[in-house]
Write a protein that holds these residues in place. Structure first.
Motif, PDB file in Angstrom:
ATOM      1  N   GLU A  91       1.003  -1.032  -0.127  1.00 54.68           N
ATOM      2  CA  GLU A  91       0.214  -0.195  -0.175  1.00 54.68           C
ATOM      3  C   GLU A  91       0.861   1.283  -0.057  1.00 54.68           C
ATOM      4  OE1 GLU A  91      -3.278   0.270   2.800  1.00 54.68           O
ATOM      5  OE2 GLU A  91      -3.652   2.126   2.043  1.00 54.68           O
ATOM      6  N   LEU A  92       0.914   1.986  -1.290  1.00 49.75           N
ATOM      7  CA  LEU A  92       1.470   3.186  -1.100  1.00 49.75           C
ATOM      8  C   LEU A  92       0.812   4.315  -0.255  1.00 49.75           C
ATOM      9  CD1 LEU A  92       2.386   2.910  -5.118  1.00 49.75           C
ATOM     10  CD2 LEU A  92       3.716   2.279  -3.219  1.00 49.75           C
ATOM     11  N   GLY A  93       1.765   5.106   0.551  1.00 49.07           N
ATOM     12  CA  GLY A  93       0.959   6.084   1.282  1.00 49.07           C
ATOM     13  C   GLY A  93      -0.171   5.452   2.314  1.00 49.07           C
ATOM     14  N   ALA A  94       0.280   4.558   3.038  1.00 49.23           N
ATOM     15  CA  ALA A  94      -0.816   3.720   3.745  1.00 49.23           C
ATOM     16  C   ALA A  94      -1.705   4.507   4.563  1.00 49.23           C
ATOM     17  CB  ALA A  94      -0.015   2.709   4.455  1.00 49.23           C
ATOM     18  N   GLY A  95      -1.113   5.788   5.343  1.00 54.71           N
ATOM     19  CA  GLY A  95      -1.785   6.520   6.410  1.00 54.71           C
ATOM     20  C   GLY A  95      -2.204   5.744   7.444  1.00 54.71           C
ATOM     21  N   ASP A  96      -3.416   5.857   7.841  1.00 56.95           N
ATOM     22  CA  ASP A  96      -4.062   4.884   9.032  1.00 56.95           C
ATOM     23  C   ASP A  96      -4.437   3.632   8.518  1.00 56.95           C
ATOM     24  OD1 ASP A  96      -6.458   5.451   8.124  1.00 56.95           O
ATOM     25  OD2 ASP A  96      -7.053   6.626   9.624  1.00 56.95           O
ATOM     26  N   GLY A  97      -4.575   3.356   7.165  1.00 58.99           N
ATOM     27  CA  GLY A  97      -4.781   2.060   6.773  1.00 58.99           C
ATOM     28  C   GLY A  97      -6.464   1.939   7.069  1.00 58.99           C
ATOM     29  N   PRO A 118       2.859  -2.169   4.017  1.00 61.92           N
ATOM     30  CA  PRO A 118       2.444  -0.691   3.925  1.00 61.92           C
ATOM     31  C   PRO A 118       3.735   0.077   3.883  1.00 61.92           C
ATOM     32  CG  PRO A 118       2.370  -1.327   6.169  1.00 61.92           C
ATOM     33  CD  PRO A 118       2.677  -2.735   5.669  1.00 61.92           C
ATOM     34  N   LEU A 119       3.699   1.089   2.858  1.00 61.41           N
ATOM     35  CA  LEU A 119       4.796   1.887   2.633  1.00 61.41           C
ATOM     36  C   LEU A 119       4.375   3.388   2.755  1.00 61.41           C
ATOM     37  CD1 LEU A 119       6.962   1.004  -0.613  1.00 61.41           C
ATOM     38  CD2 LEU A 119       6.634   3.066   0.264  1.00 61.41           C
ATOM     39  N   ASP A 120       5.210   4.045   3.187  1.00 58.89           N
ATOM     40  CA  ASP A 120       5.071   5.594   3.633  1.00 58.89           C
ATOM     41  C   ASP A 120       6.294   6.389   3.932  1.00 58.89           C
ATOM     42  OD1 ASP A 120       1.932   6.867   4.388  1.00 58.89           O
ATOM     43  OD2 ASP A 120       3.702   7.949   4.745  1.00 58.89           O
ATOM     44  N   ILE A 121       6.491   7.607   3.683  1.00 57.30           N
ATOM     45  CA  ILE A 121       7.464   8.346   3.884  1.00 57.30           C
ATOM     46  C   ILE A 121       7.451   8.574   5.517  1.00 57.30           C
ATOM     47  CG2 ILE A 121       8.838   9.173   1.941  1.00 57.30           C
ATOM     48  CD1 ILE A 121       6.698  11.820   2.479  1.00 57.30           C
ATOM     49  N   SER A 122       6.275   8.549   6.056  1.00 53.62           N
ATOM     50  CA  SER A 122       6.302   9.105   7.446  1.00 53.62           C
ATOM     51  C   SER A 122       6.332   7.845   8.401  1.00 53.62           C
ATOM     52  CB  SER A 122       4.760   9.565   7.820  1.00 53.62           C
ATOM     53  OG  SER A 122       4.490   9.468   9.195  1.00 53.62           O
ATOM     54  N   GLU A 123       7.431   7.876   9.214  1.00 55.47           N
ATOM     55  CA  GLU A 123       7.749   6.830  10.228  1.00 55.47           C
ATOM     56  C   GLU A 123       6.645   6.719  11.102  1.00 55.47           C
ATOM     57  OE1 GLU A 123      11.559   6.867  11.689  1.00 55.47           O
ATOM     58  OE2 GLU A 123      11.247   4.972  13.127  1.00 55.47           O
ATOM     59  N   PHE A 165       1.352  -6.826  -5.659  1.00 56.71           N
ATOM     60  CA  PHE A 165      -0.117  -5.988  -6.109  1.00 56.71           C
ATOM     61  C   PHE A 165       0.098  -5.042  -5.291  1.00 56.71           C
ATOM     62  CE2 PHE A 165      -4.348  -4.807  -5.828  1.00 56.71           C
ATOM     63  CZ  PHE A 165      -4.887  -5.735  -6.923  1.00 56.71           C
ATOM     64  N   ALA A 166       0.227  -3.695  -5.933  1.00 53.90           N
ATOM     65  CA  ALA A 166       0.417  -2.173  -5.233  1.00 53.90           C
ATOM     66  C   ALA A 166      -0.870  -1.647  -5.327  1.00 53.90           C
ATOM     67  CB  ALA A 166       1.444  -1.586  -6.094  1.00 53.90           C
ATOM     68  N   MET A 167      -1.175  -0.757  -4.212  1.00 53.38           N
ATOM     69  CA  MET A 167      -2.565  -0.053  -4.053  1.00 53.38           C
ATOM     70  C   MET A 167      -2.037   1.402  -3.716  1.00 53.38           C
ATOM     71  SD  MET A 167      -5.105  -2.528  -2.043  1.00 53.38           S
ATOM     72  CE  MET A 167      -4.315  -2.073  -0.628  1.00 53.38           C
ATOM     73  N   LEU A 168      -2.956   2.215  -4.520  1.00 51.22           N
ATOM     74  CA  LEU A 168      -2.909   3.707  -4.422  1.00 51.22           C
ATOM     75  C   LEU A 168      -4.231   4.274  -4.163  1.00 51.22           C
ATOM     76  CD1 LEU A 168      -0.869   6.212  -4.457  1.00 51.22           C
ATOM     77  CD2 LEU A 168      -1.197   6.444  -6.800  1.00 51.22           C
ATOM     78  N   LEU A 169      -4.716   4.428  -2.969  1.00 52.54           N
ATOM     79  CA  LEU A 169      -6.049   4.317  -2.625  1.00 52.54           C
ATOM     80  C   LEU A 169      -6.621   5.906  -2.457  1.00 52.54           C
ATOM     81  CD1 LEU A 169      -6.645   1.354   0.010  1.00 52.54           C
ATOM     82  CD2 LEU A 169      -7.099   1.382  -2.459  1.00 52.54           C
ATOM     83  N   GLY A 170      -7.679   6.213  -2.352  1.00 49.33           N
ATOM     84  CA  GLY A 170      -8.135   7.419  -1.856  1.00 49.33           C
ATOM     85  C   GLY A 170      -8.124   8.585  -2.852  1.00 49.33           C
ATOM     86  N   SER A 171      -7.801   8.296  -4.129  1.00 45.71           N
ATOM     87  CA  SER A 171      -7.772   9.445  -5.052  1.00 45.71           C
ATOM     88  C   SER A 171      -6.509  10.374  -5.021  1.00 45.71           C
ATOM     89  CB  SER A 171      -9.034  10.241  -5.085  1.00 45.71           C
ATOM     90  OG  SER A 171      -8.799  11.721  -5.528  1.00 45.71           O
TER      91      SER A 171
END
Ligand code: AVJ
Length: 337
Positions: A91-97, A118-123, A165-171
């Motif tokens: 998940e690219l930019g997972a946020g709170d998932g 989950p992959l995000d730049i925010s640790e 299988f990569a996902m970029l959710l939420g527009s």
């Protein structure tokens, strides 16, 4: 013999080229333009992320509910693309998932063999998400990655043999203009292998009134979210913005198909930002552009996919057809698999 040149790498400047420095630089550049602007990525400090979560719960902000419905009801169609193979769900930019959890539950309940990445730049985001998943889904294999998308995906592909299988959710692609969106997706494509899949969320073009309400909610949460970028400049850069002197303005550009957010100066004012060491002048009614949220037609999605090297497998819609999660396959000409 000592070398006659030195290659200066990132580590040499890790402490001086800080996040604050990058923020100050982007604010300076944005506010010097004849048409002032601030990059929307700076919305998401702790306060801004909280406000965005509140937006996703608003009745007017239909996007999150529509995509949740897709993930809740179309798990079988999504999983159909991995056909019994083991895979990494990235998940690219997972946020709170939050939305992803419904899909994770479906995949676990139905015995799919996968690892959630989950992959995000925010640790902080990854740390929080991995923590809650450990307790909520003790049987789920989770491997959080703190990285930018391209490097994270490259690392994964070198490390694991399973399909991605990569996902970029939420527009979130909607924040990019057309050229930037192509550049972004092509960069993701280059880190993936032939046959890998990608699911991308798009908000669809629809009744203009509905769009306007979604970005101008009754409770004023979107207004707070937009103004928070000025408060962040005050907090982190010693800015002296008087928030009362700006108003939120959200409008739809029918030609470009973008919702646009602005902060409009209500008076003539000069605002000092201490960390930048100078003041910026605002004329009465002068706007600062803060965000684009592009809306798509199915044909826009299909050309974006083919221009960047993907083959469209399927579009998944919510029952109102307000939103689409589009499933793509990576095609690399000349690849033999
Ligand atoms: C998180 C980028 C998908 O553009 O709709 C919500 C951010 N801005 N309300 C969007 C947002 C104003 C949102 N994205």
């Amino acid at each position: 013999m000592s070398a006659s040149y030195k290659i200066i790498d990132h580590e040499d400047f890790a402490d001086t080229f800080s996040d604050i420095h990058a923020f100050a630089l982007d604010v300076l550049v944005g506010l010097c333009e004849p048409r002032k602007s601030l990059p929307s990525k700076y919305f998401y400090d702790t306060k801004g992320s909280e406000l965005f979560t509140a937006i996703t719960e608003l009745p007017e902000y239909y996007l999150t509910g529509c995509e949740r419905e897709i993930l809740e009801t179309k798990g079988d169609e999504i999983a159909g693309f991995v056909q019994g193979e083991a895979f990494n769900l990235v998940e690219l930019g997972a946020g709170d998932g939050r939305k992803t959890k419904v899909l994770l539950k479906y995949l676990l309940d139905n015995g799919y063999d996968f690892r959630y990445v989950p992959l995000d730049i925010s640790e902080a985001a990854i740390d929080g998400l991995v923590g809650t998943l450990r307790t909520e889904f003790p049987n789920l294999e989770v491997r959080g990655l703190v990285s930018d998308y391209h490097d994270g995906l490259k690392w994964l592909n070198n490390r694991y043999k399973e399909k991605t299988f990569a996902m970029l959710l939420g527009s979130s692609v909607g924040n990019f203009g057309p050229a930037e969106a192509r550049k972004f997706l092509r960069n993701v494509w280059s880190a993936l292998d032939e046959g890998d899949n990608m699911l991308v969320g798009f908000d669809l073009k629809k009744d203009i009134e509905l769009l306007l309400w979604a970005y101008n909610d009754r409770q004023g949460v979107t207004r707070e979210f937009n103004l928070n970028i000025l408060k962040r400049i005050n907090r982190e850069l010693g800015g002296q913005f008087d928030i009362e002197n700006f108003r939120h303005y959200g409008t739809y550009d029918v030609l470009s198909g973008a919702m646009e957010s602005y902060l409009v100066s209500l008076v003539h004012q000069s605002v000092l930002i201490k960390e930048i060491g100078r003041s910026f002048d605002f004329a009465p009614w002068e706007p600062i552009h803060t965000e684009y949220s592009y809306k798509y037609l199915i044909e826009d999605i299909e050309s974006l996919a083919s221009q960047t090297g993907f083959v469209v497998e399927k579009h998944l819609f919510d029952s109102k057809r307000f939103f689409a999660d589009s499933i793509w396959r990576v095609h690399k000409p000349g690849s033999d698999s």
